[in-house]
Design an enzyme around this catalytic site. Sequence first.
Site, short mmCIF file in Angstrom:
data_model
loop_
_atom_site.label_atom_id
_atom_site.label_comp_id
_atom_site.label_asym_id
_atom_site.label_seq_id
_atom_site.Cartn_x
_atom_site.Cartn_y
_atom_site.Cartn_z
N ASN A 180 -36.58 -53.50 73.19
CA ASN A 180 -36.56 -54.93 72.87
C ASN A 180 -37.83 -55.44 72.19
O ASN A 180 -37.79 -56.42 71.46
CB ASN A 180 -36.23 -55.76 74.12
CG ASN A 180 -37.22 -55.57 75.23
OD1 ASN A 180 -37.98 -54.60 75.25
ND2 ASN A 180 -37.23 -56.49 76.17
N GLY A 255 -38.90 -50.29 80.90
CA GLY A 255 -37.46 -50.06 80.78
C GLY A 255 -36.74 -50.53 82.01
O GLY A 255 -37.22 -51.40 82.75
N SER A 256 -35.58 -49.95 82.24
CA SER A 256 -34.72 -50.42 83.33
C SER A 256 -35.21 -49.93 84.70
O SER A 256 -35.96 -48.95 84.79
CB SER A 256 -33.30 -49.93 83.10
OG SER A 256 -33.29 -48.52 83.08
N VAL A 257 -34.73 -50.60 85.73
CA VAL A 257 -35.11 -50.22 87.09
C VAL A 257 -34.64 -48.79 87.39
O VAL A 257 -35.38 -47.98 87.96
CB VAL A 257 -34.50 -51.21 88.12
CG1 VAL A 257 -34.78 -50.75 89.55
CG2 VAL A 257 -35.05 -52.62 87.90
N GLU A 277 -42.98 -51.31 84.14
CA GLU A 277 -42.58 -52.67 83.73
C GLU A 277 -41.06 -52.65 83.64
O GLU A 277 -40.51 -52.13 82.67
CB GLU A 277 -43.20 -53.02 82.37
CG GLU A 277 -44.70 -53.17 82.37
CD GLU A 277 -45.18 -54.41 83.11
OE1 GLU A 277 -44.34 -55.25 83.51
OE2 GLU A 277 -46.40 -54.53 83.30
N CYS A 311 -37.06 -59.03 79.29
CA CYS A 311 -37.15 -58.68 80.71
C CYS A 311 -37.45 -59.89 81.59
O CYS A 311 -36.94 -60.02 82.70
CB CYS A 311 -38.25 -57.65 80.89
SG CYS A 311 -39.79 -58.15 80.11
N GLU A 491 -49.74 -55.10 82.95
CA GLU A 491 -50.20 -54.91 81.58
C GLU A 491 -50.91 -56.20 81.19
O GLU A 491 -50.62 -57.27 81.71
CB GLU A 491 -49.00 -54.65 80.65
CG GLU A 491 -48.40 -53.29 80.95
CD GLU A 491 -47.40 -52.77 79.94
OE1 GLU A 491 -46.59 -53.55 79.45
OE2 GLU A 491 -47.45 -51.55 79.68
N1 LIG Z 1 -40.94 -55.57 82.53
C1 LIG Z 1 -41.11 -55.40 81.24
O1 LIG Z 1 -42.19 -55.58 80.69
C2 LIG Z 1 -39.94 -54.99 80.38
C3 LIG Z 1 -40.05 -55.14 79.00
C4 LIG Z 1 -38.97 -54.76 78.22
C5 LIG Z 1 -37.80 -54.25 78.79
N2 LIG Z 1 -37.72 -54.13 80.12
C6 LIG Z 1 -36.48 -53.64 80.75
O2 LIG Z 1 -35.95 -52.55 80.00
C7 LIG Z 1 -34.54 -52.52 80.09
C8 LIG Z 1 -33.94 -52.39 78.71
O3 LIG Z 1 -34.55 -51.37 78.00
P1 LIG Z 1 -33.87 -49.92 77.80
O4 LIG Z 1 -32.38 -50.05 77.78
O5 LIG Z 1 -34.56 -49.29 76.66
O6 LIG Z 1 -34.27 -49.19 79.17
P2 LIG Z 1 -34.03 -47.67 79.59
O7 LIG Z 1 -34.54 -47.55 80.97
O8 LIG Z 1 -32.66 -47.24 79.30
O9 LIG Z 1 -34.96 -46.82 78.59
C9 LIG Z 1 -36.34 -47.05 78.49
C10 LIG Z 1 -37.02 -45.80 77.96
O10 LIG Z 1 -36.91 -44.77 78.92
C11 LIG Z 1 -36.47 -43.58 78.29
N3 LIG Z 1 -35.76 -42.78 79.29
C12 LIG Z 1 -34.48 -42.93 79.71
N4 LIG Z 1 -34.21 -42.02 80.69
C13 LIG Z 1 -35.35 -41.31 80.88
C14 LIG Z 1 -35.70 -40.24 81.74
N5 LIG Z 1 -34.83 -39.72 82.62
N6 LIG Z 1 -36.95 -39.75 81.67
C15 LIG Z 1 -37.85 -40.28 80.82
N7 LIG Z 1 -37.57 -41.28 79.96
C16 LIG Z 1 -36.34 -41.80 79.99
C17 LIG Z 1 -35.61 -44.09 77.14
O11 LIG Z 1 -35.43 -43.08 76.16
C18 LIG Z 1 -36.44 -45.25 76.66
O12 LIG Z 1 -37.49 -44.83 75.84
C19 LIG Z 1 -34.16 -53.81 80.77
O13 LIG Z 1 -33.85 -53.57 82.12
C20 LIG Z 1 -35.39 -54.67 80.67
O14 LIG Z 1 -35.51 -55.64 81.67
C21 LIG Z 1 -38.77 -54.48 80.94
C1 LIG Z 2 -43.35 -61.89 75.02
N1 LIG Z 2 -42.23 -62.06 75.92
C2 LIG Z 2 -41.20 -62.83 75.26
C3 LIG Z 2 -42.59 -62.79 77.11
C4 LIG Z 2 -41.66 -60.76 76.28
C5 LIG Z 2 -42.50 -59.89 77.15
C6 LIG Z 2 -41.93 -58.47 77.23
C7 LIG Z 2 -40.62 -58.40 77.94
O1 LIG Z 2 -39.56 -58.00 77.51
#
Ligand SMILES: NC(=O)c1ccc[n+]([C@@H]2O[C@H](COP(=O)([O-])OP(=O)(O)OC[C@H]3O[C@@H](n4cnc5c(N)ncnc54)[C@H](O)[C@@H]3O)[C@@H](O)[C@H]2O)c1
Ligand SMILES: C[N+](C)(C)CCCC=O
Length: 517
Positions: A180, A255-257, A277, A311, A491
């Site tokens: 994203n 990434g995702s939880v 994150e 996120c 971060e």
């Molecule tokens: N808290 C934050 O700062 C933040 C920011 C952006 C997105 N997100 C979260 O990310 C999610 C969306 O992003 P997404 O669909 O790319 O997430 P995702 O967890 O599917 O993938 C994230 C990354 O992890 C890698 N990955 C997947 N499986 C893996 C494994 N088994 N081992 C190592 N790497 C692996 C993917 O290739 C990708 O680069 C949402 O849940 C969103 O809330 C959080």
């Molecule tokens: C800059 N924003 C919009 C707060 C996004 C932070 C990163 C989360 O996805």
Amino acid sequence: MLHRLAASLRRPAAAPFAATVRCISSGSVNISVPLNFWAGKRWSSQEKCNIEKVYEPATGRVLCHLEPCGASEVNQAVKAAKSAFGHWSKMSGMERARIMIEAAHIIESRREEIAEIEVVNNGKSITEARLDVDSARLCIEYFAGLASTLAGQHVQLPGGSFAYTRREPLGVCVGIGAWNYPFQIAAWKSAPALACGNSMVFKPSPVTPVTAVMLAEIYAKAGAPEGLLNVVQGGQETGSLLCHHPDVAKVSFTGSVSTGKKIMEMASKGVKPVTLELGGKSPLLIFQDSDLENAVRGALMANFLSQGQVCSNGTRVFVQKDILPTFVEEVVKRTCAIEIGDPLLESTRMGALVSQSHLEKVLSFVDQAKKEGAAVLCGGEPFVPSDPKLRGGYYMTPCVLGDCTDEMTSVKEEIFGPVMSVLSFETEEEVLLRANDTTMGLAAGVFTRDVKRAHRVVEHLKAGSCFINNYNITPVEVPFGGFKMSGIGRENGQVTVEHYSQLKSVYVEMGDVDSLF
Ligand SMILES: NC(=O)c1ccc[n+]([C@@H]2O[C@H](COP(=O)([O-])OP(=O)(O)OC[C@H]3O[C@@H](n4cnc5c(N)ncnc54)[C@H](O)[C@@H]3O)[C@@H](O)[C@H]2O)c1
Ligand SMILES: C[N+](C)(C)CCCC=O
């Protein structure tokens, strides 16, 4: 003049670079340059297996092909990072800062080009992509400023003896990013890592592989030692190779939880620290004494940035009963007015979602909400722009759901799309219980004119980032990260130095050894 990378993209003849002149247009870019980067150069994958198509969300065209890195390539990238660490970690903070500041200058000079490529790969509007590039640059500037301040403590001990602490880097850090905020995430991870004297291997999401490698090239151009920031492409297998690599000291993941849990498990095998994150299902509380205009603006900022794929989004909008009708009327009116379409146009406020499968997932959440009794007050439909070249793109109309209850799927689960769920509440005590009734805790917001209430509410909200009378601002000076299942570590902000360095305590004896033997 167009920069080298832009020039390496295959496209029709482009106008000279200027902030207001589009260098590229949706549907015109094909990327054929290699997207891996280590030891100062771009590399193609040698293995050429499991090649995946990467799409341009605005048009649905194939933009490039992703060649996932296997073990030998991951080894080469980690080896390059290890070698760079040898030089970089011995430089003073001031020396590191100089190179990082130069990188920030280069980003500033290439702002438009980076933002355009981000749009082509991610689908967000050019207006937002520019802000993401600015956030990346500011983050690098901020941590460059901190690099020379890293210092230890002097501790007096009996008899003139003393101890001191040294803040030392960890070694080769791994960054794994989501799709994203591709460029911004690469900067938010690399900047603190490099400022502390580490090197990094970064793996972008396979959905958005294009801009992280631009950042790696920029650091190299700024004078960083070869191998300081390396980029390897791939999905979970490549990510897993990185997490398990014996020469990797830390993993920083966005990434995702569910993936975050796997990352933590893999890192635990080598007792490696992690920064996680993760996702959110954040509440936004709007009290009846709010400045309604600002509350409406805040709710839109909390839900519709980046097509809702954020996120920290405040997707559970709790509105105090008396102002609910007025609030809903205004929010729906403004949501309907959001201009959807070609993300490279200045007038566009909402571009395309990141992929066809993600669009379908978001739309299915809207269907589920209807089945569970929510009212679709606006949007929630696929959107087909009138421009023929955009007809294969992944667009939808932003959606406001009314009549929501806490048990509904749309209120419980992270949708990660432009869908706002509006809920009604009566008392402060009640809304706090409901707001905190989630396993996640990334962010939360409150709108009220009552300053005492604002701070009292924030004290009780279980979330890492709390906004009073605003939402979704992330100045790089302020730590960002989650409570509960939304993550570990932070971060941005000074505290991040602690997540990318370790303390060494040094005891200095000025007398004789007092031996018991
Ligand atoms: N808290 C934050 O700062 C933040 C920011 C952006 C997105 N997100 C979260 O990310 C999610 C969306 O992003 P997404 O669909 O790319 O997430 P995702 O967890 O599917 O993938 C994230 C990354 O992890 C890698 N990955 C997947 N499986 C893996 C494994 N088994 N081992 C190592 N790497 C692996 C993917 O290739 C990708 O680069 C949402 O849940 C969103 O809330 C959080
Ligand atoms: C800059 N924003 C919009 C707060 C996004 C932070 C990163 C989360 O996805």
